[in-house]
Motif scaffolding. Structure first.
Motif: not given
Length: 750
Positions: A143-148, A150-151, A180-184
């Protein structure tokens, strides 16, 4: 006969009663066992400390505060001589990965300024990260990976959209690029590490990372009043001892070298009649997911390197981009599990009394620790009592760095005090799961407020009653006898609770009960216009203070109550300022009484302002009491200011609701008046979405589709028409009367 009477009679000792003894819940047996140290009152204790690669969070606080409480109780209540050793893990797969990725992403950001390149790299990084999510079996991590993902995708789409749109100035691209640098960041870090991790040659990045976070850890522990360990060990300082220890295990036949690494043979150990593998969680034997997590993300061994899938690394051959030390098997680094076995053994020997850690460390970490140490010493009792603190969950999910759902200790202290956080843990069993939420914190705050009010009330009584001489001692009535019995019962319950695996929740419940009984007693004496018994209340207050100090909820040496901010070893602030505050309070009482007699409102407002605005800024609470002198209490300034702000907000909210209700009522009346002005013949004509034809009076005859209305519909509309006709006639009549009155007034004026 008379000579017999002249000698002392025979004497028999009283039967007495059974005194409870300390029992601790032992994970090795999964039940409460009598606590019997191996060497009299001396207790050898090892606690698993932090892996220092990120901020300490409330999940860590769960273990550290819980075991701090247990340590204090064993030392200061049961009077054991405890030697407490704790480790700092500063060599670990997570540390290596975090150190490298921090370095690589920082270098990447410095060198990559082009938004198009960032977009291209982020898109490329997403593919392996999505594969990582697909393979993940842990539902929380998935679930954590999914959220990452998605963002990350949302940020990538934003930057992509800007780049593919009309030509925009470069400065307008900076914000979506940073997005992008923050979210990814996580996908980019994994991608960069896979490409360049092996190229990292500056090994100081690892020690820089661990030294920073160890320093932050110590600050956090100070801030939540956790006592420092008697001895602190760091893995990096024990590598020679680890090498020697591992060699002994090899010599004893329970480990083997393979491709420069050394593995522990679980099969050989478990088949030995004198040993038992997975003592703590035997049902987890063979759990490959848990074993692999214990080995670490960077420790994927080659096929055939281990004799059994259940074997685990004692020494890992270092790969490029990893720290390394010399050993008989080549350059490498320690495995995670061996680190604790060696450091604990180096200081506590072949057998310790207590080993502590978090519940999630039972398997494989603690089971592997036991196996290694017992294989090294050829014994079966390296740890006598294993104690595990329960999980801390947030919204039902385990709080964890790896799940990125943690609240740091610093963040928690922004909202709550160290004492309130400790009360949360005191109000729950140390070995059970605790859900961290606003509700649990409010319960802790309520307990703190209750006990603090009790202490302040006792102090007020002590200040206003004789402390020595004849007047200080009064005959006990049935009220005092009963309260004293309740006090003794409280002490018994507290002792029984602490003997019962240090059950602080039950102990605090008993303390809450006796505080309630004291409050009832004080009120009864007050109603009878009699002074409460000073000595009895003081004894109870001092006892409760002593227990809370043992629990670590009270710092300092003041005999009664919570310490006052500003008190030092050189002087008690309360004793110094209270005489002056009492003079001020008395003067204000007299001034208020005079102002009431003279109905001098401005003076009364000034007295209220002193109580509500001036004194709280100084940490002073003034409580007005009808027919009695105002009560003065010294409190924590921040607590008073928060209370004042809360009262203000509540008053503002009350006024807002009042104004809102007034506005709605005005709107309702205005709408009603506006409705009256509409002639009944016009009221339905504007509703063309409902009706298409009307009669001469304006009554609808057909609906919007042209269908004639039914008799039932016409009857309902007629009723509405007649009601509007009545309202409109009232309006017309009122208007005519108003006009007539206006004409009359004009005639009179003329």
């Amino acid at each position: 006969m008379e000579s017999k009477k002249r000698s002392q009679p025979s004497w028999s000792p009283p039967q007495g009663s059974t005194v409870p003894t300390l029992h601790l819940y032992n994970s090795l047996t999964r039940q409460k066992e009598p606590f019997v140290p191996q060497d009299g009152k001396q207790v050898k204790w090892y606690g698993c400390g932090p892996t220092v690669y990120d901020a300490s969070h409330m999940g860590h606080a769960r273990s550290y505060i819980s075991f701090d409480i247990l340590r204090r109780v064993l030392t200061h209540y049961f009077n054991y001589d405890v030697t407490y050793v704790m480790n700092i893990t500063d060599i670990d797969d997570k540390i290596i990965k975090r150190g490298r990725t921090n370095y690589l992403i920082e270098e990447y950001i410095k060198k990559t300024s082009c938004p198009k390149q960032v977009l291209k790299d982020a898109k490329e990084a997403m593919e392996p990260f999505e594969c990582k999510m697909a393979k993940e079996e842990n539902p929380d991590k998935k679930e954590m990976y999914k959220n990452i993902i998605c963002k990350s995708k949302a940020a990538i789409e934003t930057l992509d959209g800007v780049l593919n749109g009309e030509k925009v100035p470069i400065e307008q691209l900076e914000k979506p690029k940073q997005g992008v640098l923050v979210a990814a960041r996580d996908p980019l870090c994994d991608w960069l590490d896979a490409q360049h991790g092996h190229e990292v040659s500056d090994k100081s990045i690892f020690s820089t990372l661990t030294q920073h976070w160890e320093n932050e850890y110590h600050k956090d522990m100070d801030s939540i009043n956790v006592l420092p360990a008697d001895v602190l060990t760091r893995v990096s300082e024990y590598v020679p001892e680890i090498v020697t220890y591992v060699q002994q295990i090899i010599d004893n036949g329970f480990a083997y070298e393979s491709n420069g690494s050394v593995y522990f043979s679980t099969t050989k150990f478990d088949s030995d009649p004198d040993h038992h593998y997975a003592k703590l969680v035997p049902e987890a034997f063979g759990n490959q997911a848990a074993l692999q997590e214990g080995e670490g993300d960077l420790s994927i061994c080659s096929l055939g390197e281990k004799r059994s899938q259940n074997d685990f690394a004692l020494w890992k051959a270092s790969k490029p981009g990893e720290p390394e030390w010399d050993s008989p098997w080549g350059k490498g680094r320690p495995g995670w599990h061996i680190e604790c076995s060696v450091m604990a053994s180096s200081l506590l020997g072949s057998s310790m009394d207590i080993h502590t850690g978090g519940y999630d460390l039972r398997f494989p970490h603690h089971d592997n620790e036991l196996a290694q140490a017992e294989a090294h010493y050829a014994n079966d009792n390296w740890v006598r009592y294993f104690l595990h603190a329960g999980h801390l969950t947030i919204a039902g999910c385990k709080m964890s760095k790896s799940l990125k759902n943690f609240i740091t200790i610093k963040d928690a202290l922004e909202k709550y005090s160290s004492r309130q956080i400790r009360f949360v843990f005191l109000l729950h069993s140390w070995k059970d799961t605790l859900d961290y939420s606003t509700d649990t914190m409010e319960i802790a705050k309520a307990f703190e407020k209750m006990i603090n009010e009790f202490f302040l009330n006792i102090k007020d009584i002590l200040r206003n009653t004789p402390s020595s001489g004849v007047a200080a001692f009064e005959k006990w009535t049935s009220l005092e006898i009963n309260l004293n019995e309740q006090y003794l019962a409280c002490k018994t319950k507290v002792h029984e609770a602490l003997c019962d695996s240090i059950d602080t929740k039950t102990a605090l419940d008993a303390m809450r009960t006796v505080v309630g009984q004291c409050n009832i007693y004080i009120q009864e004496r007050k109603t009878a216009k009699q002074t409460p018994n000073r000595m009895l209340l003081q004894n109870i207050g001092v006892y409760l203070t002593k227990i809370l100090r043992i629990f670590g909820a009270i710092e300092g040496d003041e005999p009664l109550g919570f310490p006052i901010a500003g008190s030092t070893q050189n002087g008690n602030l309360e004793e110094t300022v209270m005489p002056y505050l009492n003079v001020l309070a008395t003067f204000r009482d007299q001034t208020r009484q005079t102002a009431r007699t003279l109905k001098a409102t401005e003076i009364l407002n000034l007295c209220d302002n002193l109580r509500d605005e001036v004194l709280p800024d100084l940490g002073v609470r003034l409580e007005d009491r009808e027919g009695e002198a105002a009560r003065v209490k010294l409190e924590d300034k921040e607590t008073l200011l928060k209370e004042r702000e809360l009262v203000r907000k509540q008053a503002e909210e009350k006024q807002r609701k009042k104004d809102e209700a007034k506005r709605k009522e005005a709107e309702k009346q205005a709408a009603k008046e506006a409705q009256k002005r509409i002639p009944p013949s016009e009221m339905f004509r504007k509703e063309t979405d409902k009706y298409s034809k009307f009669d001469d009076k304006g009554m609808p005859t057909h609906d919007a589709s042209g269908k004639e209305l039914s008799g039932k519909q016409v009857k309902k509309l007629t009723k509405l028409y007649q009601n509007q006709e009545k309202l409109h006639n009232e309006y017309l009549k009122s208007s005519r009367n108003h006009g007539a009155n206006g004409d009359g007034a004009c005639a009179a004026n003329s």
